[in-house]
Motif scaffolding. Structure first.
Motif, PDB file in Angstrom:
ATOM      1  N   TRP A 132      59.992 -61.232 -19.307  1.00 43.59           N
ATOM      2  CA  TRP A 132      60.331 -60.351 -20.426  1.00 43.59           C
ATOM      3  C   TRP A 132      61.825 -60.272 -20.687  1.00 43.59           C
ATOM      4  CZ3 TRP A 132      63.476 -56.282 -19.127  1.00 43.59           C
ATOM      5  CH2 TRP A 132      63.522 -55.922 -17.784  1.00 43.59           C
ATOM      6  N   ARG A 133      62.653 -60.454 -19.654  1.00 48.14           N
ATOM      7  CA  ARG A 133      64.098 -60.275 -19.833  1.00 48.14           C
ATOM      8  C   ARG A 133      64.683 -61.313 -20.783  1.00 48.14           C
ATOM      9  NH1 ARG A 133      66.377 -62.645 -14.068  1.00 48.14           N
ATOM     10  NH2 ARG A 133      65.246 -64.595 -14.166  1.00 48.14           N
ATOM     11  N   ARG A 134      64.054 -62.483 -20.897  1.00 45.76           N
ATOM     12  CA  ARG A 134      64.563 -63.521 -21.785  1.00 45.76           C
ATOM     13  C   ARG A 134      64.239 -63.245 -23.240  1.00 45.76           C
ATOM     14  NH1 ARG A 134      62.201 -68.838 -19.116  1.00 45.76           N
ATOM     15  NH2 ARG A 134      63.079 -69.768 -21.013  1.00 45.76           N
ATOM     16  N   MET A 135      63.395 -62.248 -23.489  1.00 43.86           N
ATOM     17  CA  MET A 135      63.007 -61.925 -24.867  1.00 43.86           C
ATOM     18  C   MET A 135      63.385 -60.506 -25.260  1.00 43.86           C
ATOM     19  SD  MET A 135      59.232 -63.702 -24.758  1.00 43.86           S
ATOM     20  CE  MET A 135      58.875 -62.963 -23.160  1.00 43.86           C
ATOM     21  N   LEU A 136      63.977 -59.754 -24.333  1.00 43.80           N
ATOM     22  CA  LEU A 136      64.330 -58.361 -24.614  1.00 43.80           C
ATOM     23  C   LEU A 136      65.461 -58.281 -25.635  1.00 43.80           C
ATOM     24  CD1 LEU A 136      63.718 -55.406 -23.555  1.00 43.80           C
ATOM     25  CD2 LEU A 136      65.779 -55.688 -22.181  1.00 43.80           C
ATOM     26  N   VAL A 137      65.330 -57.374 -26.581  1.00 46.93           N
ATOM     27  CA  VAL A 137      66.365 -57.118 -27.587  1.00 46.93           C
ATOM     28  C   VAL A 137      66.828 -55.679 -27.425  1.00 46.93           C
ATOM     29  CG1 VAL A 137      66.894 -56.969 -30.045  1.00 46.93           C
ATOM     30  CG2 VAL A 137      65.399 -58.799 -29.191  1.00 46.93           C
ATOM     31  N   GLU A 138      68.121 -55.507 -27.273  1.00 53.29           N
ATOM     32  CA  GLU A 138      68.677 -54.163 -27.148  1.00 53.29           C
ATOM     33  C   GLU A 138      69.431 -53.812 -28.423  1.00 53.29           C
ATOM     34  OE1 GLU A 138      72.066 -51.761 -24.571  1.00 53.29           O
ATOM     35  OE2 GLU A 138      71.024 -53.462 -23.654  1.00 53.29           O
ATOM     36  N   GLN A 139      69.152 -52.647 -28.949  1.00 54.15           N
ATOM     37  CA  GLN A 139      69.836 -52.173 -30.143  1.00 54.15           C
ATOM     38  C   GLN A 139      70.572 -50.893 -29.813  1.00 54.15           C
ATOM     39  OE1 GLN A 139      67.024 -51.867 -33.357  1.00 54.15           O
ATOM     40  NE2 GLN A 139      66.496 -54.046 -33.318  1.00 54.15           N
ATOM     41  N   THR A 140      71.790 -50.781 -30.310  1.00 50.54           N
ATOM     42  CA  THR A 140      72.641 -49.622 -30.022  1.00 50.54           C
ATOM     43  C   THR A 140      72.971 -48.909 -31.318  1.00 50.54           C
ATOM     44  OG1 THR A 140      73.602 -50.790 -28.148  1.00 50.54           O
ATOM     45  CG2 THR A 140      74.761 -48.833 -28.921  1.00 50.54           C
TER      46      THR A 140
ATOM     47  N   LEU B 104      65.370 -50.622 -16.768  1.00 52.27           N
ATOM     48  CA  LEU B 104      66.441 -50.532 -17.757  1.00 52.27           C
ATOM     49  C   LEU B 104      67.159 -49.200 -17.738  1.00 52.27           C
ATOM     50  CD1 LEU B 104      64.720 -52.328 -20.761  1.00 52.27           C
ATOM     51  CD2 LEU B 104      66.348 -53.258 -19.138  1.00 52.27           C
ATOM     52  N   GLN B 105      66.526 -48.153 -17.215  1.00 58.38           N
ATOM     53  CA  GLN B 105      67.176 -46.854 -17.157  1.00 58.38           C
ATOM     54  C   GLN B 105      68.066 -46.697 -15.933  1.00 58.38           C
ATOM     55  OE1 GLN B 105      63.891 -44.089 -17.556  1.00 58.38           O
ATOM     56  NE2 GLN B 105      64.218 -43.882 -19.761  1.00 58.38           N
ATOM     57  N   GLU B 106      68.010 -47.641 -15.010  1.00 52.06           N
ATOM     58  CA  GLU B 106      68.904 -47.602 -13.865  1.00 52.06           C
ATOM     59  C   GLU B 106      70.317 -47.922 -14.320  1.00 52.06           C
ATOM     60  OE1 GLU B 106      67.342 -50.416 -11.167  1.00 52.06           O
ATOM     61  OE2 GLU B 106      65.610 -49.179 -10.573  1.00 52.06           O
ATOM     62  N   PRO B 107      71.346 -47.427 -13.616  1.00 49.32           N
ATOM     63  CA  PRO B 107      72.733 -47.751 -13.985  1.00 49.32           C
ATOM     64  C   PRO B 107      72.955 -49.258 -14.009  1.00 49.32           C
ATOM     65  CG  PRO B 107      72.671 -45.980 -12.367  1.00 49.32           C
ATOM     66  CD  PRO B 107      71.264 -46.501 -12.476  1.00 49.32           C
ATOM     67  N   GLY B 108      73.402 -49.750 -15.144  1.00 43.41           N
ATOM     68  CA  GLY B 108      73.625 -51.183 -15.281  1.00 43.41           C
ATOM     69  C   GLY B 108      72.367 -52.003 -15.351  1.00 43.41           C
ATOM     70  N   GLY B 109      71.224 -51.359 -15.580  1.00 44.90           N
ATOM     71  CA  GLY B 109      69.952 -52.061 -15.579  1.00 44.90           C
ATOM     72  C   GLY B 109      69.861 -53.174 -16.601  1.00 44.90           C
ATOM     73  N   PRO B 110      70.160 -52.926 -17.894  1.00 45.48           N
ATOM     74  CA  PRO B 110      70.074 -54.008 -18.880  1.00 45.48           C
ATOM     75  C   PRO B 110      70.982 -55.190 -18.565  1.00 45.48           C
ATOM     76  CG  PRO B 110      70.185 -51.864 -19.965  1.00 45.48           C
ATOM     77  CD  PRO B 110      70.459 -51.629 -18.508  1.00 45.48           C
ATOM     78  N   GLU B 111      72.194 -54.900 -18.077  1.00 41.27           N
ATOM     79  CA  GLU B 111      73.120 -55.978 -17.759  1.00 41.27           C
ATOM     80  C   GLU B 111      72.617 -56.806 -16.582  1.00 41.27           C
ATOM     81  OE1 GLU B 111      73.900 -52.821 -18.190  1.00 41.27           O
ATOM     82  OE2 GLU B 111      75.036 -52.884 -20.078  1.00 41.27           O
TER      83      GLU B 111
ATOM     84  N   THR C 277      76.073 -45.162 -28.510  1.00 43.29           N
ATOM     85  CA  THR C 277      75.595 -44.382 -27.365  1.00 43.29           C
ATOM     86  C   THR C 277      74.107 -44.559 -27.135  1.00 43.29           C
ATOM     87  OG1 THR C 277      75.333 -42.445 -28.801  1.00 43.29           O
ATOM     88  CG2 THR C 277      77.402 -42.646 -27.578  1.00 43.29           C
ATOM     89  N   ALA C 278      73.305 -44.410 -28.170  1.00 40.75           N
ATOM     90  CA  ALA C 278      71.852 -44.443 -28.027  1.00 40.75           C
ATOM     91  C   ALA C 278      71.362 -45.886 -27.980  1.00 40.75           C
ATOM     92  CB  ALA C 278      71.191 -43.694 -29.184  1.00 40.75           C
ATOM     93  N   ARG C 279      70.724 -46.251 -26.867  1.00 42.60           N
ATOM     94  CA  ARG C 279      70.172 -47.590 -26.708  1.00 42.60           C
ATOM     95  C   ARG C 279      68.655 -47.565 -26.900  1.00 42.60           C
ATOM     96  NH1 ARG C 279      72.941 -50.149 -21.243  1.00 42.60           N
ATOM     97  NH2 ARG C 279      75.005 -50.561 -22.101  1.00 42.60           N
ATOM     98  N   THR C 280      68.149 -48.560 -27.578  1.00 44.65           N
ATOM     99  CA  THR C 280      66.703 -48.745 -27.659  1.00 44.65           C
ATOM    100  C   THR C 280      66.393 -50.180 -27.288  1.00 44.65           C
ATOM    101  OG1 THR C 280      66.887 -49.231 -30.036  1.00 44.65           O
ATOM    102  CG2 THR C 280      66.319 -46.969 -29.408  1.00 44.65           C
ATOM    103  N   TRP C 281      65.184 -50.401 -26.740  1.00 44.58           N
ATOM    104  CA  TRP C 281      64.790 -51.714 -26.256  1.00 44.58           C
ATOM    105  C   TRP C 281      63.539 -52.175 -26.982  1.00 44.58           C
ATOM    106  CZ3 TRP C 281      65.110 -48.310 -21.564  1.00 44.58           C
ATOM    107  CH2 TRP C 281      66.452 -48.151 -21.181  1.00 44.58           C
ATOM    108  N   TRP C 282      63.529 -53.458 -27.314  1.00 50.63           N
ATOM    109  CA  TRP C 282      62.472 -54.007 -28.139  1.00 50.63           C
ATOM    110  C   TRP C 282      62.014 -55.349 -27.571  1.00 50.63           C
ATOM    111  CZ3 TRP C 282      61.672 -51.444 -33.068  1.00 50.63           C
ATOM    112  CH2 TRP C 282      62.581 -50.415 -33.309  1.00 50.63           C
ATOM    113  N   LEU C 283      60.745 -55.677 -27.774  1.00 51.40           N
ATOM    114  CA  LEU C 283      60.185 -56.977 -27.440  1.00 51.40           C
ATOM    115  C   LEU C 283      59.457 -57.516 -28.662  1.00 51.40           C
ATOM    116  CD1 LEU C 283      58.657 -56.568 -23.842  1.00 51.40           C
ATOM    117  CD2 LEU C 283      60.609 -57.989 -24.497  1.00 51.40           C
TER     118      LEU C 283
END
Length: 444
Positions: free
Chosen positions: A146-154, A121-128, A158-164
């Motif tokens: 895991w990608r089908r259940m990942l939740v991204e909050q902004t 996810l920290q790679e450029p364009g990783g979440p997308e 600017t600041a992204r956080t990732w949740w499962l």
């Protein structure tokens, strides 16, 4: 003599391709999203086994160099996964944090799911790319997609956080713990380890010899019985082997997942208990800034549905127990969520009246100077566009309100608290070396 790998309808061995199809079919209606290539497209090289949920399934080499797995083990793993109940709204944060957790390195420990997900996810364009299913990242871990259940909050754009979902976090933690036990047994010679299967199910180096692995060793976790009571975290965390010792306990809060970290009081420096990552993130205050907390949904569990358990957990710190209080961020959250509940405005909704906006609490000063410490409870994101301050509560008043509430809500916990319940406690808070390895940990 080699084992025969059968297509699979009984209880014998089945090829990895057949096992993949069986796993996908058995878990199709599971609450946890699974991968259809859990065995033939492993995210890391496996040595004689694959992970399916929280279970290790041994691989066995058969005639012709093919690799198979016991069908009964695949079915058991699927049954265990199907029994997991998952709340889509009950989330645990998995990153990013201020820095990677400092764990003892164990050669051959391959899952490390947090590090793998964070790296992708920290790679450029990783979440997308993960959402589109592109790239070469580990898009399934222990058979879980895991990608089908990942939740991204902004936050602040600017600041992204990732949740499962928290159930998935516990499941992956259990898989990592089970793998650790397997590798320890393999190095000690109590498990016969085969060569790793290739991506297409062919042996990499059979050496003309067939080896069979028994069922996965599942050493039970030890319940925590206060072995670390009274220890200071700053000293205990430096002892060699402490991480491995912690991993041998069950989480002292949920009692189901393996412990991974030592939860401790950052005001007094004492160890509370070993806990799993999920319970540790649930207990962590939702810091916006160093002295500013958003009172999120997980406080319902901390101060409502499982109140006595969490209060008992926090009062394992001798300092908090003797002073009959909570660490300042927790006390601030309690003040906003409980003491100021009647002050929070509501609005009409389709299903009755709904609490206004989002609660937030901030403070000036610290618990070490209680006369100048002031808690401010406010509401943000009001539907009518308002941002209002509900109350300003002095620290001493908040602490006294908590004592009264504690005696009514958890009398057994309150009976063990107070300055007369503990002899020899320092008059001043024990100095604490700040733990800066993770974001927002320095204050709870």
């Amino acid at each position: 003599m080699s084992e025969r790998v059968m297509p699979g309808c009984g209880g014998g061995l089945i090829t990895l391709d057949v096992a993949d199809a069986l796993w996908a079919g058995l878990t199709a209606r599971s609450a946890v999203s699974t991968s259809s290539a859990a065995l033939t497209c492993s995210p890391a090289d496996r040595v004689g086994y694959v992970l399916l949920g929280g279970r290790v399934v041994a691989t066995v080499q058969a005639r012709g160099g093919l690799w198979g797995v016991p069908e009964i083990e695949v079915r058991r793993a699927a049954a265990e996964l199907n029994a997991v109940e998952m709340g889509r709204q009950d989330l645990g944060r998995i990153g990013p944090f201020g820095g990677p957790p400092q764990q003892e390195y164990m050669e051959g420990m391959l899952l490390r799911w947090r590090q793998r997900i964070t790296r992708v996810l920290q790679e450029p364009g990783g979440p997308e790319r993960a959402a589109r299913g592109e790239g070469d990242g580990p898009y399934h871990l222990a058979g879980i997609d895991w990608r089908r259940m990942l939740v991204e909050q902004t936050r602040d754009r600017t600041a992204r956080t990732w949740w499962l979902p928290r159930a998935v976090v516990r499941l992956l933690d259990a898989a990592e713990h089970t793998e650790t036990l397997w590798l320890q047994a393999a190095r000690q010679g109590s498990v016969a380890v085969t060569e790793p299967p290739s991506r297409h199910g062919q042996a990499r180096a059979a050496g003309g010899r067939q080896t069979k692995s028994p069922d996965c060793p599942t050493a039970p976790l030890c319940p925590y019985n206060g072995e670390l009571k009274g220890h200071v975290y700053s000293a205990l965390s430096r002892k060699p082997g402490i991480s491995r010792k912690v991993a041998g306990w069950a989480c002292a809060v949920c009692g189901t997942a393996p412990a991974a970290v030592l939860d401790h009081c950052h005001e007094h420096g004492y160890v509370r208990t070993p806990v799993c990552h999920s319970c540790n993130t649930q207990e962590r205050p939702d810091h916006l800034y160093s002295n500013n907390i958003r009172v999120a949904d997980h406080y319902t569990r901390l101060f409502h549905t499982h109140t006595a358990d969490w209060l008992r957990h926090w009062h394992r710190c001798p300092g908090c127990r003797a002073r009959t209080t909570l660490p300042l961020p927790h006390l601030a959250a309690w003040t906003a969520y409980i003491a100021c509940r009647s002050l929070r405005p509501t609005h009409r909704g389709s299903r009755g009246r709904k609490p206004c906006g989002v609660l937030r609490v901030s403070w000036t000063g610290s618990q070490n100077a209680p006369r100048s410490c002031l808690l401010t409870v406010a509401v943000d994101f009001c539907s009518s566009g308002e941002h209002r301050v509900l109350a300003q509560v002095p620290y001493r008043e908040a602490a006294e309100q908590f004592r009264v509430w504690l005696a009514e809500t958890a009398p057994a916990v309150a009976a063990e608290a107070g300055p007369d319940r503990l002899d020899g406690l320092p008059t001043w808070s024990r100095p604490m070396i700040a733990d800066t390895r993770s974001e927002g940990l320095g204050l709870f």
